[in-house]
Scaffold this active site. Structure first.
Site, PDB file in Angstrom:
ATOM      1  N   LYS A 199       1.007  -1.378  12.246  1.00 23.71           N
ATOM      2  CA  LYS A 199       1.928  -2.594  11.284  1.00 23.71           C
ATOM      3  C   LYS A 199       3.187  -3.593  11.585  1.00 23.71           C
ATOM      4  O   LYS A 199       3.802  -4.678  11.161  1.00 23.71           O
ATOM      5  CB  LYS A 199       1.489  -3.225   9.930  1.00 23.71           C
ATOM      6  CG  LYS A 199      -0.293  -2.513   9.816  1.00 23.71           C
ATOM      7  CD  LYS A 199      -0.246  -2.966   7.838  1.00 23.71           C
ATOM      8  CE  LYS A 199      -1.562  -2.517   7.231  1.00 23.71           C
ATOM      9  NZ  LYS A 199      -1.901  -0.782   6.621  1.00 23.71           N
ATOM     10  N   TYR A 263      -7.364   4.174  -0.803  1.00 21.40           N
ATOM     11  CA  TYR A 263      -8.043   4.231  -1.760  1.00 21.40           C
ATOM     12  C   TYR A 263      -8.973   3.336  -1.623  1.00 21.40           C
ATOM     13  O   TYR A 263      -8.669   2.353  -2.401  1.00 21.40           O
ATOM     14  CB  TYR A 263      -8.768   5.621  -2.519  1.00 21.40           C
ATOM     15  CG  TYR A 263      -9.986   6.038  -2.641  1.00 21.40           C
ATOM     16  CD1 TYR A 263     -10.110   6.968  -1.705  1.00 21.40           C
ATOM     17  CD2 TYR A 263     -11.317   5.688  -2.927  1.00 21.40           C
ATOM     18  CE1 TYR A 263     -11.233   7.409  -1.579  1.00 21.40           C
ATOM     19  CE2 TYR A 263     -12.340   6.448  -2.994  1.00 21.40           C
ATOM     20  CZ  TYR A 263     -12.747   7.224  -2.622  1.00 21.40           C
ATOM     21  OH  TYR A 263     -14.198   7.716  -2.840  1.00 21.40           O
ATOM     22  N   HIS A 271      -3.807  10.497   5.772  1.00 14.16           N
ATOM     23  CA  HIS A 271      -2.025   9.988   6.941  1.00 14.16           C
ATOM     24  C   HIS A 271      -2.295   9.575   5.371  1.00 14.16           C
ATOM     25  O   HIS A 271      -2.395   8.997   4.339  1.00 14.16           O
ATOM     26  CB  HIS A 271      -2.634   9.210   7.234  1.00 14.16           C
ATOM     27  CG  HIS A 271      -3.897   7.838   6.861  1.00 14.16           C
ATOM     28  ND1 HIS A 271      -5.231   8.157   7.353  1.00 14.16           N
ATOM     29  CD2 HIS A 271      -4.090   7.139   6.768  1.00 14.16           C
ATOM     30  CE1 HIS A 271      -5.575   7.428   6.676  1.00 14.16           C
ATOM     31  NE2 HIS A 271      -4.706   6.582   6.261  1.00 14.16           N
TER      32      HIS A 271
HETATM   33  O1  G7M Z   1      -6.459   1.943   5.225  1.00 16.29           O
HETATM   34  P1  G7M Z   1      -5.516   2.952   5.787  1.00 16.29           P
HETATM   35  O2  G7M Z   1      -4.916   4.268   5.160  1.00 16.29           O
HETATM   36  O3  G7M Z   1      -7.049   3.964   6.229  1.00 16.29           O
HETATM   37  O4  G7M Z   1      -4.664   3.316   7.004  1.00 16.29           O
HETATM   38  C1  G7M Z   1      -4.596   3.099   7.837  1.00 16.29           C
HETATM   39  C2  G7M Z   1      -3.041   3.135   8.642  1.00 16.29           C
HETATM   40  O5  G7M Z   1      -3.474   3.391   9.963  1.00 16.29           O
HETATM   41  C3  G7M Z   1      -3.112   1.334   8.820  1.00 16.29           C
HETATM   42  O6  G7M Z   1      -1.548   1.110   7.748  1.00 16.29           O
HETATM   43  C4  G7M Z   1      -2.565   0.655  10.362  1.00 16.29           C
HETATM   44  O7  G7M Z   1      -2.371  -0.311  10.618  1.00 16.29           O
HETATM   45  C5  G7M Z   1      -2.994   2.285  11.101  1.00 16.29           C
HETATM   46  N1  G7M Z   1      -3.141   2.317  12.003  1.00 16.29           N
HETATM   47  C6  G7M Z   1      -4.829   1.814  12.489  1.00 16.29           C
HETATM   48  N2  G7M Z   1      -4.374   2.683  13.741  1.00 16.29           N
HETATM   49  C7  G7M Z   1      -5.305   2.087  14.683  1.00 16.29           C
HETATM   50  C8  G7M Z   1      -3.383   2.953  14.420  1.00 16.29           C
HETATM   51  C9  G7M Z   1      -3.049   3.128  15.323  1.00 16.29           C
HETATM   52  O8  G7M Z   1      -2.877   3.124  16.532  1.00 16.29           O
HETATM   53  N3  G7M Z   1      -1.034   3.574  15.613  1.00 16.29           N
HETATM   54  C10 G7M Z   1      -0.470   3.425  14.417  1.00 16.29           C
HETATM   55  N4  G7M Z   1       0.507   3.890  14.517  1.00 16.29           N
HETATM   56  N5  G7M Z   1      -0.960   3.122  13.740  1.00 16.29           N
HETATM   57  C11 G7M Z   1      -2.306   2.537  13.523  1.00 16.29           C
END
Ligand code: G7M
Length: 352
Positions: A199, A263, A271
């Protein structure tokens, strides 16, 4: 490991092939628009976010003693919102008030117009996530978790949605952007990695957005955190608050970081989100009902008993497009409202 996807076609080529289908969502406040289209016949989502204004930041040290804290001054550079004006057109003025439109100097390195994210090929889960939808507050009891959410998480694990996580942890994806990596083959439990979230544009510290990904894969979400994980989590939290300010030259301090988990998360591998407190967040990502401060989690783990969050009812916001909604959370809402004696329809309440 299995879940690798190292083939990455050139971003520009893919964007060029994008065939617009429809607008999924658009938010004038966050200046974000999400478009659905296709690339080579497969669904693609482009999310465009107008970037924030840039100001140069210069660090000045007060005195020469070791303890003196750095002071930061913003100063105007050639791309700032006044120095960078290339065209200006007044709309009107009234008394002491003037307003108009401007075109600012743009530069791909220092002042890009927008940040573009592409998901391709996008799955139906992605499309539904980005589409405008209604949201509901749901109370997820431990039973609802076992019956509705846990089977869904198992399915998600089998669908390869964590390829990007494994590419970061075990491959070389985004390797040049990693802010910190603490990886010990013989101590995977305490190993984790910090890198810019997708993001973040990586430039503007005011919108600093990082993600810390743990090597532990026995924790899918907040739900799996037990009392015995408290020290482990505290240790990671302290490392985050020590390392991140140092990596950014103390332009952001430990108490200026909003550190939280989601959540429901979108990805079921533990993460942590690390965001500059100045950043209002995009969408509902840092709102209550979605983001839970790590401080609160660490504290709660003292009181929840050995099984931790597995015994807790967790209240959160969920969109109607989320698979979990139709898989039973919709019925949970009615059930819980009924149990608590709260009428679902307003005209049932007398006196209104
Ligand atoms: O909602 P959740 O806690 O699962 O959030 C996942 C976070 O991972 C979000 O803030 C996404 O923007 C981030 N994110 C998702 N992807 C697919 C990627 C990625 O490929 N690389 C990075 N650096 N962040 C990601």
């Amino acid at each position: 490991m299995g879940e690798f996807s190292s083939d990455s076609e050139d971003f520009a080529t893919l964007i060029d092939k994008f065939q617009f289908v429809k607008v999924l969502d658009s938010n004038p406040q966050t200046k974000v628009i999400s478009l659905l289209g296709t690339i080579e016949g497969k669904d693609a989502i482009i999310t465009a976010e107008k970037t924030h204004f840039v100001f140069d930041e210069t660090v000045h040290r007060r005195g020469s003693d070791e303890d003196s804290k750095p002071i930061f001054y913003h100063c105007e550079g050639e791309y700032s919102c006044v120095n960078g004006i290339e065209e200006l057109k007044q709309i009107t003025n009234n008394d002491i008030y003037y307003w108009g439109l401007s075109v600012l100097r743009q530069n791909i390195e220092y002042n890009p117009t927008a940040k573009l994210n592409l998901i391709w090929p996008a799955t139906p889960v992605h499309v539904k996530k980005y589409e405008q939808q209604n949201f509901h507050l749901v109370k997820e009891t431990p039973e609802a978790y076992k019956n509705i959410v846990e089977p869904y998480i198992k399915e998600m694990h089998n669908k390869g949605r964590l390829a990007w996580v494994n590419n970061i942890l075990y491959g070389d994806a985004e390797a040049d952007r990693v802010v910190y990596k603490d990886y010990k083959e013989d101590n995977k439990k305490d190993s984790f990695i910090i890198l810019p979230d997708m993001k973040w544009d990586g430039n503007n510290l005011e919108s600093l957005y990082l993600v810390a990904i743990t090597y532990r894969n026995d924790i899918s979400s907040l739900r799996d955190l037990k009392m015995s994980d408290r020290d482990w989590l505290k240790n990671i939290y302290n490392k985050i608050r020590t390392i991140v300010p140092a990596c950014y030259n103390y332009a952001v301090h430990p108490d200026e970081l909003r550190v939280f988990v989601h959540y429901q998360p979108s990805y079921y591998h533990f993460h942590i989100h690390i965001v500059n407190i100045k950043h209002p967040g995009l969408g509902n990502g840092i709102s209550t009902g979605k983001a839970i401060l790590l401080d609160e989690v660490i504290d709660m783990l003292q009181y929840l008993g050995p099984e931790g969050y597995m015994n807790k009812t967790i209240t959160y916001v969920i969109g109607e497009n989320h698979d979990l909604w139709k898989r039973g959370l919709d019925k949970e809402v009615s059930k819980e409202l009924n149990k608590e004696g709260v009428p679902k329809l307003p005209n049932i309440v007398e006196g209104f």
